[in-house]
Design a protein around this motif. Structure first.
Motif, PDB file in Angstrom:
ATOM      1  N   MET A   1     -38.544  52.357  23.988  1.00 21.85           N
ATOM      2  CA  MET A   1     -38.575  51.405  25.095  1.00 21.85           C
ATOM      3  C   MET A   1     -37.980  50.050  24.695  1.00 21.85           C
ATOM      4  SD  MET A   1     -39.131  51.385  28.311  1.00 21.85           S
ATOM      5  CE  MET A   1     -40.246  52.691  28.799  1.00 21.85           C
ATOM      6  N   GLU A   2     -37.846  49.799  23.403  1.00 22.01           N
ATOM      7  CA  GLU A   2     -37.179  48.575  22.948  1.00 22.01           C
ATOM      8  C   GLU A   2     -35.718  48.536  23.413  1.00 22.01           C
ATOM      9  OE1 GLU A   2     -38.579  45.943  21.307  1.00 22.01           O
ATOM     10  OE2 GLU A   2     -40.490  46.966  21.566  1.00 22.01           O
ATOM     11  N   ASP A   3     -35.155  49.689  23.766  1.00 23.76           N
ATOM     12  CA  ASP A   3     -33.772  49.775  24.250  1.00 23.76           C
ATOM     13  C   ASP A   3     -33.660  49.523  25.750  1.00 23.76           C
ATOM     14  OD1 ASP A   3     -32.723  50.401  21.730  1.00 23.76           O
ATOM     15  OD2 ASP A   3     -33.076  52.554  22.020  1.00 23.76           O
ATOM     16  N   PHE A   4     -34.777  49.268  26.423  1.00 25.88           N
ATOM     17  CA  PHE A   4     -34.776  49.156  27.885  1.00 25.88           C
ATOM     18  C   PHE A   4     -33.804  48.095  28.399  1.00 25.88           C
ATOM     19  CE2 PHE A   4     -36.287  47.537  31.960  1.00 25.88           C
ATOM     20  CZ  PHE A   4     -36.304  48.708  32.703  1.00 25.88           C
ATOM     21  N   ALA A   5     -33.779  46.917  27.821  1.00 27.28           N
ATOM     22  CA  ALA A   5     -32.894  45.844  28.307  1.00 27.28           C
ATOM     23  C   ALA A   5     -31.433  46.253  28.186  1.00 27.28           C
ATOM     24  CB  ALA A   5     -33.163  44.546  27.551  1.00 27.28           C
ATOM     25  N   THR A   6     -31.069  46.876  27.096  1.00 23.15           N
ATOM     26  CA  THR A   6     -29.687  47.339  26.899  1.00 23.15           C
ATOM     27  C   THR A   6     -29.335  48.414  27.923  1.00 23.15           C
ATOM     28  OG1 THR A   6     -29.815  46.842  24.548  1.00 23.15           O
ATOM     29  CG2 THR A   6     -28.099  48.385  25.234  1.00 23.15           C
ATOM     30  N   VAL A   7     -30.218  49.382  28.073  1.00 16.56           N
ATOM     31  CA  VAL A   7     -30.007  50.469  29.036  1.00 16.56           C
ATOM     32  C   VAL A   7     -29.946  49.906  30.451  1.00 16.56           C
ATOM     33  CG1 VAL A   7     -31.114  52.495  30.093  1.00 16.56           C
ATOM     34  CG2 VAL A   7     -30.976  52.286  27.594  1.00 16.56           C
ATOM     35  N   ASN A   8     -30.832  48.985  30.770  1.00 17.60           N
ATOM     36  CA  ASN A   8     -30.879  48.405  32.110  1.00 17.60           C
ATOM     37  C   ASN A   8     -29.559  47.726  32.470  1.00 17.60           C
ATOM     38  OD1 ASN A   8     -32.628  48.176  34.370  1.00 17.60           O
ATOM     39  ND2 ASN A   8     -32.775  45.984  33.962  1.00 17.60           N
ATOM     40  N   LYS A   9     -28.942  47.035  31.525  1.00 13.96           N
ATOM     41  CA  LYS A   9     -27.650  46.361  31.755  1.00 13.96           C
ATOM     42  C   LYS A   9     -26.559  47.385  32.063  1.00 13.96           C
ATOM     43  CE  LYS A   9     -24.429  43.101  29.592  1.00 13.96           C
ATOM     44  NZ  LYS A   9     -23.210  43.887  29.589  1.00 13.96           N
ATOM     45  N   ILE A  10     -26.464  48.430  31.245  1.00 14.04           N
ATOM     46  CA  ILE A  10     -25.445  49.468  31.442  1.00 14.04           C
ATOM     47  C   ILE A  10     -25.704  50.218  32.742  1.00 14.04           C
ATOM     48  CG2 ILE A  10     -24.500  51.611  30.477  1.00 14.04           C
ATOM     49  CD1 ILE A  10     -25.285  50.383  27.673  1.00 14.04           C
ATOM     50  N   TYR A  11     -26.947  50.539  33.011  1.00 11.54           N
ATOM     51  CA  TYR A  11     -27.347  51.229  34.246  1.00 11.54           C
ATOM     52  C   TYR A  11     -26.962  50.382  35.465  1.00 11.54           C
ATOM     53  CZ  TYR A  11     -30.673  53.372  37.593  1.00 11.54           C
ATOM     54  OH  TYR A  11     -31.258  53.982  38.680  1.00 11.54           O
ATOM     55  N   GLY A  12     -27.256  49.082  35.402  1.00 11.01           N
ATOM     56  CA  GLY A  12     -26.923  48.184  36.510  1.00 11.01           C
ATOM     57  C   GLY A  12     -25.429  48.133  36.777  1.00 11.01           C
ATOM     58  N   GLU A  13     -24.632  48.110  35.724  1.00  5.38           N
ATOM     59  CA  GLU A  13     -23.177  48.111  35.878  1.00  5.38           C
ATOM     60  C   GLU A  13     -22.702  49.427  36.479  1.00  5.38           C
ATOM     61  OE1 GLU A  13     -21.903  47.270  31.897  1.00  5.38           O
ATOM     62  OE2 GLU A  13     -22.451  45.146  32.048  1.00  5.38           O
ATOM     63  N   PHE A  14     -23.306  50.532  36.070  1.00  3.35           N
ATOM     64  CA  PHE A  14     -22.943  51.862  36.569  1.00  3.35           C
ATOM     65  C   PHE A  14     -23.168  51.967  38.073  1.00  3.35           C
ATOM     66  CE2 PHE A  14     -24.120  56.365  37.382  1.00  3.35           C
ATOM     67  CZ  PHE A  14     -22.952  56.982  36.961  1.00  3.35           C
ATOM     68  N   PHE A  15     -24.276  51.418  38.549  1.00  4.52           N
ATOM     69  CA  PHE A  15     -24.605  51.488  39.972  1.00  4.52           C
ATOM     70  C   PHE A  15     -24.110  50.279  40.761  1.00  4.52           C
ATOM     71  CE2 PHE A  15     -27.635  54.690  38.442  1.00  4.52           C
ATOM     72  CZ  PHE A  15     -27.411  55.688  39.379  1.00  4.52           C
ATOM     73  N   SER A  16     -23.378  49.379  40.134  1.00  4.89           N
ATOM     74  CA  SER A  16     -22.959  48.140  40.810  1.00  4.89           C
ATOM     75  C   SER A  16     -21.998  48.372  41.968  1.00  4.89           C
ATOM     76  CB  SER A  16     -22.322  47.168  39.807  1.00  4.89           C
ATOM     77  OG  SER A  16     -21.101  47.693  39.315  1.00  4.89           O
ATOM     78  N   GLY A  17     -21.280  49.488  41.981  1.00  5.02           N
ATOM     79  CA  GLY A  17     -20.341  49.749  43.063  1.00  5.02           C
ATOM     80  C   GLY A  17     -20.988  50.274  44.332  1.00  5.02           C
ATOM     81  N   SER A  18     -22.239  50.698  44.252  1.00  5.27           N
ATOM     82  CA  SER A  18     -22.912  51.239  45.442  1.00  5.27           C
ATOM     83  C   SER A  18     -23.634  50.122  46.185  1.00  5.27           C
ATOM     84  CB  SER A  18     -23.894  52.349  45.041  1.00  5.27           C
ATOM     85  OG  SER A  18     -24.879  51.858  44.174  1.00  5.27           O
ATOM     86  N   GLU A  19     -23.790  50.331  47.467  1.00  2.00           N
ATOM     87  CA  GLU A  19     -24.422  49.317  48.313  1.00  2.00           C
ATOM     88  C   GLU A  19     -25.935  49.285  48.155  1.00  2.00           C
ATOM     89  OE1 GLU A  19     -23.180  49.691  52.353  1.00  2.00           O
ATOM     90  OE2 GLU A  19     -21.068  49.743  51.806  1.00  2.00           O
ATOM     91  N   HIS A  20     -26.490  50.290  47.560  1.00  4.77           N
ATOM     92  CA  HIS A  20     -27.937  50.342  47.380  1.00  4.77           C
ATOM     93  C   HIS A  20     -28.253  50.568  45.908  1.00  4.77           C
ATOM     94  CE1 HIS A  20     -27.105  54.620  47.104  1.00  4.77           C
ATOM     95  NE2 HIS A  20     -28.299  54.780  46.593  1.00  4.77           N
ATOM     96  N   LYS A  21     -29.465  50.335  45.554  1.00  4.68           N
ATOM     97  CA  LYS A  21     -29.953  50.635  44.216  1.00  4.68           C
ATOM     98  C   LYS A  21     -30.969  51.761  44.359  1.00  4.68           C
ATOM     99  CE  LYS A  21     -27.578  47.298  42.545  1.00  4.68           C
ATOM    100  NZ  LYS A  21     -26.186  47.649  42.654  1.00  4.68           N
TER     101      LYS A  21
END
Length: 128
Positions: A84-104
């Motif tokens: 879970m220490e990797d959560f912030a790193t994963v969250n950033k990459i995940y957010g970029e991956f879904f950034s093109g969609s209109e919803h989360k």
């Protein structure tokens, strides 16, 4: 009753067990856990959490596209982390991956004791 179809694509790693990359039921797609295997070699991508997260998401996208769906149609994901220490790193990459969609999409993220092939990250989803 809706037709149930198994989904398979060579653009994502083949299943490493008795399951499908995804199952399509009507308009819904249930994508199995995607881990950071490189499809052409079936080896874990070199690097750490950043590379593993990115590769698993690339694999997820390939399965979605093979299912006639897309990242923008994902309604729920489950993320499995070795640490879970990797959560912030994963969250950033995940957010970029879904950034093109209109919803989360809705999401759960859990730390687990061990993942297939001892990877650091796995993701599954349900999409329309």
């Amino acid at each position: 009753m809706s037709t149930i179809t198994s989904v398979s694509t060579s653009n994502a790693p083949s299943a490493i067990g008795p399951y499908s990359q995804a199952i399509k039921v009507g308009e819904f797609v249930f994508v199995s856990g995607c881990i950071p295997l490189v499809p052409s070699t079936m080896q874990i991508v070199e690097g750490g959490i950043e590379e593993q997260t990115t590769q698993a998401l690339i694999n997820l996208k390939a399965v979605l596209e093979a299912s006639s769906s897309s990242v923008g149609k994902v309604v729920k994901t489950t993320v499995f982390l070795k640490n879970m220490e990797d959560f912030a790193t994963v969250n950033k990459i995940y957010g970029e991956f879904f950034s093109g969609s209109e919803h989360k999409p809705a999401r759960s993220a859990v730390e687990v004791a061990r993942l297939p092939k001892d990877v650091l990250f796995e993701i599954e989803c349900i999409a329309g």
